[in-house]
Motif scaffolding. Structure first.
Motif, PDB file in Angstrom:
ATOM      1  N   UNK A  31      20.697  36.468  16.871  1.00  0.00           N
ATOM      2  CA  UNK A  31      19.667  37.322  17.448  1.00  0.00           C
ATOM      3  C   UNK A  31      18.801  37.867  16.321  1.00  0.00           C
ATOM      4  N   UNK A  32      17.660  38.369  16.690  1.00  0.00           N
ATOM      5  CA  UNK A  32      16.777  39.030  15.731  1.00  0.00           C
ATOM      6  C   UNK A  32      17.316  40.435  15.477  1.00  0.00           C
ATOM      7  N   UNK A  33      17.809  40.671  14.267  1.00  0.00           N
ATOM      8  CA  UNK A  33      18.360  41.993  13.944  1.00  0.00           C
ATOM      9  C   UNK A  33      17.444  42.750  12.978  1.00  0.00           C
ATOM     10  N   UNK A  34      16.132  42.447  13.102  1.00  0.00           N
ATOM     11  CA  UNK A  34      15.093  43.129  12.324  1.00  0.00           C
ATOM     12  C   UNK A  34      15.185  42.866  10.825  1.00  0.00           C
ATOM     13  N   UNK A  35      15.789  41.745  10.448  1.00  0.00           N
ATOM     14  CA  UNK A  35      15.767  41.289   9.059  1.00  0.00           C
ATOM     15  C   UNK A  35      15.377  39.819   9.066  1.00  0.00           C
ATOM     16  N   UNK A  36      15.238  39.230   7.871  1.00  0.00           N
ATOM     17  CA  UNK A  36      14.948  37.800   7.784  1.00  0.00           C
ATOM     18  C   UNK A  36      16.193  36.951   7.990  1.00  0.00           C
ATOM     19  N   UNK A  37      17.366  37.588   7.990  1.00  0.00           N
ATOM     20  CA  UNK A  37      18.618  36.873   8.158  1.00  0.00           C
ATOM     21  C   UNK A  37      19.072  36.970   9.613  1.00  0.00           C
ATOM     22  N   UNK A  38      19.413  35.846  10.234  1.00  0.00           N
ATOM     23  CA  UNK A  38      19.860  35.922  11.628  1.00  0.00           C
ATOM     24  C   UNK A  38      21.190  36.661  11.747  1.00  0.00           C
ATOM     25  N   UNK A  39      21.311  37.463  12.796  1.00  0.00           N
ATOM     26  CA  UNK A  39      22.568  38.161  13.058  1.00  0.00           C
ATOM     27  C   UNK A  39      23.360  37.435  14.129  1.00  0.00           C
ATOM     28  N   UNK A  40      24.569  37.003  13.804  1.00  0.00           N
ATOM     29  CA  UNK A  40      25.361  36.206  14.740  1.00  0.00           C
ATOM     30  C   UNK A  40      26.198  37.106  15.648  1.00  0.00           C
ATOM     31  N   UNK A  41      26.160  36.814  16.961  1.00  0.00           N
ATOM     32  CA  UNK A  41      26.911  37.580  17.955  1.00  0.00           C
ATOM     33  C   UNK A  41      27.583  36.619  18.928  1.00  0.00           C
ATOM     34  N   UNK A  42      28.645  37.079  19.574  1.00  0.00           N
ATOM     35  CA  UNK A  42      29.323  36.271  20.588  1.00  0.00           C
ATOM     36  C   UNK A  42      28.459  36.154  21.842  1.00  0.00           C
ATOM     37  N   UNK A  43      28.530  35.009  22.487  1.00  0.00           N
ATOM     38  CA  UNK A  43      27.871  34.872  23.788  1.00  0.00           C
ATOM     39  C   UNK A  43      28.634  35.709  24.816  1.00  0.00           C
ATOM     40  N   UNK A  44      28.014  35.889  25.980  1.00  0.00           N
ATOM     41  CA  UNK A  44      28.624  36.699  27.039  1.00  0.00           C
ATOM     42  C   UNK A  44      28.871  35.820  28.263  1.00  0.00           C
ATOM     43  N   UNK A  45      29.598  36.383  29.221  1.00  0.00           N
ATOM     44  CA  UNK A  45      29.851  35.620  30.447  1.00  0.00           C
ATOM     45  C   UNK A  45      28.565  35.483  31.251  1.00  0.00           C
ATOM     46  N   UNK A  46      28.245  34.249  31.693  1.00  0.00           N
ATOM     47  CA  UNK A  46      27.050  34.047  32.506  1.00  0.00           C
ATOM     48  C   UNK A  46      27.341  34.303  33.984  1.00  0.00           C
ATOM     49  N   UNK A  47      26.300  34.324  34.776  1.00  0.00           N
ATOM     50  CA  UNK A  47      26.491  34.319  36.224  1.00  0.00           C
ATOM     51  C   UNK A  47      26.231  32.913  36.757  1.00  0.00           C
ATOM     52  N   UNK A  48      26.935  32.558  37.821  1.00  0.00           N
ATOM     53  CA  UNK A  48      26.743  31.238  38.431  1.00  0.00           C
ATOM     54  C   UNK A  48      25.372  31.158  39.076  1.00  0.00           C
ATOM     55  N   UNK A  49      24.663  30.087  38.812  1.00  0.00           N
ATOM     56  CA  UNK A  49      23.330  29.909  39.372  1.00  0.00           C
ATOM     57  C   UNK A  49      23.402  29.721  40.885  1.00  0.00           C
ATOM     58  N   UNK A  50      22.503  30.396  41.577  1.00  0.00           N
ATOM     59  CA  UNK A  50      22.348  30.184  43.019  1.00  0.00           C
ATOM     60  C   UNK A  50      21.527  28.910  43.241  1.00  0.00           C
ATOM     61  N   UNK A  51      21.475  28.458  44.473  1.00  0.00           N
ATOM     62  CA  UNK A  51      20.642  27.289  44.783  1.00  0.00           C
ATOM     63  C   UNK A  51      19.175  27.582  44.497  1.00  0.00           C
ATOM     64  N   UNK A  52      18.767  28.834  44.686  1.00  0.00           N
ATOM     65  CA  UNK A  52      17.388  29.228  44.352  1.00  0.00           C
ATOM     66  C   UNK A  52      17.159  29.152  42.860  1.00  0.00           C
ATOM     67  N   UNK A  53      18.128  29.626  42.078  1.00  0.00           N
ATOM     68  CA  UNK A  53      18.028  29.512  40.615  1.00  0.00           C
ATOM     69  C   UNK A  53      17.846  28.058  40.198  1.00  0.00           C
TER      70      UNK A  53
END
Length: 367
Positions: free
Chosen positions: A133-155
């Protein structure tokens, strides 16, 4: 001998000057705010136009499709204008370039998608996967992904429509075609692989159902811009970003048959490429060759001689050389003349500026 790599080849309705591909590689240099391709990126791609085909770094089709900080998009007018600089630079140097269309699905973090929860085939978190993610520096800040939600048919319908529009936008930006990113654990891969899809509707369960989303996305891309301008990238045997299939060789042979039915221009296979990874079985490559009749591109740990051999044997039609293109803007010339390959600096791959992007010399400049 590497002469097999320098034979012209027809890809859809365009003729490529050689069979050397610069495959998609995330470099995270898009201008902020807005995730816009810029002059620096135009220089970078223009420098590498000796490739028969350049495939752009992944470019997200919507704000929700973004997985990493500073990656470019292709859904706004400003983004289309930015990519126009890139395609103009490549074409002015005699090159051809396809845009890789990208939706990461669950491989992201709310900080990259305006605070939203990611979407995926199923509400299954990718384990041991980090994004930056952008952590307001030139170096990327690495973070864990999170649980997604299941896509609906509309999604699902909405994302299919976003792919359709992105393909139209790519042509507006001057690209010669598009590559659908269906590999490396991103959204389409999350539908295909058995262990990342536990849906119980028409998009889950059987292999036919798990391939349905791929089928519908390719259908809309072909409808938008024609089959001759569409390629698809698959990664059958990798387990990147937590996607695992119980029977990958069967699954991806069937996927290749499906893509063949759409008569797309090419199928691009990303092989496992870490140093001690197992080779893709030859029997599997032969099965893919039998299943898919148009151009086959392989990218992995190829050297000039092994790439030429794969073309000579008929297993591949074109070969992608990824990281070698980072430090060798003149890679095709180096292959042709037998010149040594420079090594890239891994510390400047993602984020930053010109250093590690456009400042690698050609072999002639370096002498």
């Amino acid at each position: 001998m590497t002469s097999a790599l320098f034979e012209p080849i027809k890809l859809g309705n365009i003729t490529l000057k050689n069979r050397i591909v610069m495959p998609p590689m995330t470099r995270s240099r898009a201008s902020q705010p807005g995730d816009i391709a810029n002059d620096m990126m135009a220089t970078y791609y223009g420098q590498r136009s000796q490739a028969g085909l350049i495939i752009s770094e992944g470019t997200q089709i919507s704000p929700m499709g973004k997985g990493y900080a500073w990656t470019p998009g292709i859904y706004s007018k400003e983004q289309i204008a930015g990519w126009k600089k890139v395609t103009t630079a490549v074409h002015s140097n005699g090159g051809k370039i396809f845009a890789q269309l990208w939706h990461v699905g669950r491989v992201t973090h709310p900080d990259n998608i305006n605070g939203n929860q990611p979407i995926s085939s199923s509400a299954i978190k990718a384990e041991n996967v980090k994004v930056f993610i952008d952590n307001n520096t030139d170096e990327p800040g690495f973070v864990d992904v999170v649980e997604p939600r299941e896509m609906t048919l509309t999604d699902i319908k909405d994302v299919i429509a976003e792919f359709h529009q992105a393909a139209l936008n790519a042509l507006k930006a001057g690209f010669d075609g598009i590559e659908l990113h269906a590999a490396n654990g991103y959204l389409i891969n999350q539908f295909i692989d058995s262990e990342s899809n536990n849906r119980t509707d028409e998009y889950g369960g059987s292999l036919e159902n798990r391939l349905r989303f791929l089928d519908e996305v390719v259908t809309t891309l072909v409808d938008a811009i024609g089959s001759d301008r569409v390629g698809v990238r698959l990664a059958p045997l990798t387990t990147l970003n937590g996607t695992v299939d119980a029977n990958p060789e069967y699954t991806y042979t069937e996927a290749a048959k499906l893509l063949n039915s759409h008569n797309i221009a090419y199928l691009h296979i990303a092989e496992v490429d870490w140093d001690d990874a197992p080779d893709t079985p030859k029997a599997f490559k032969l099965a893919l060759r039998e299943a898919f009749k148009n151009a086959l591109i392989y990218a992995g740990r190829y050297k000039a001689n092994t790439g030429a051999k794969a073309v000579e044997e008929g297993l591949a039609d074109m070969i992608g050389f990824g990281r070698p293109f980072v430090a060798n803007p003149d890679l095709p010339e180096r292959i042709k003349t037998g010149a040594p390959w420079a090594q890239h600096d891994p510390n400047t791959l993602f984020g930053g500026g010109e250093k590690g992007l456009t400042d690698y010399p050609t072999f002639k400049q370096d002498k």
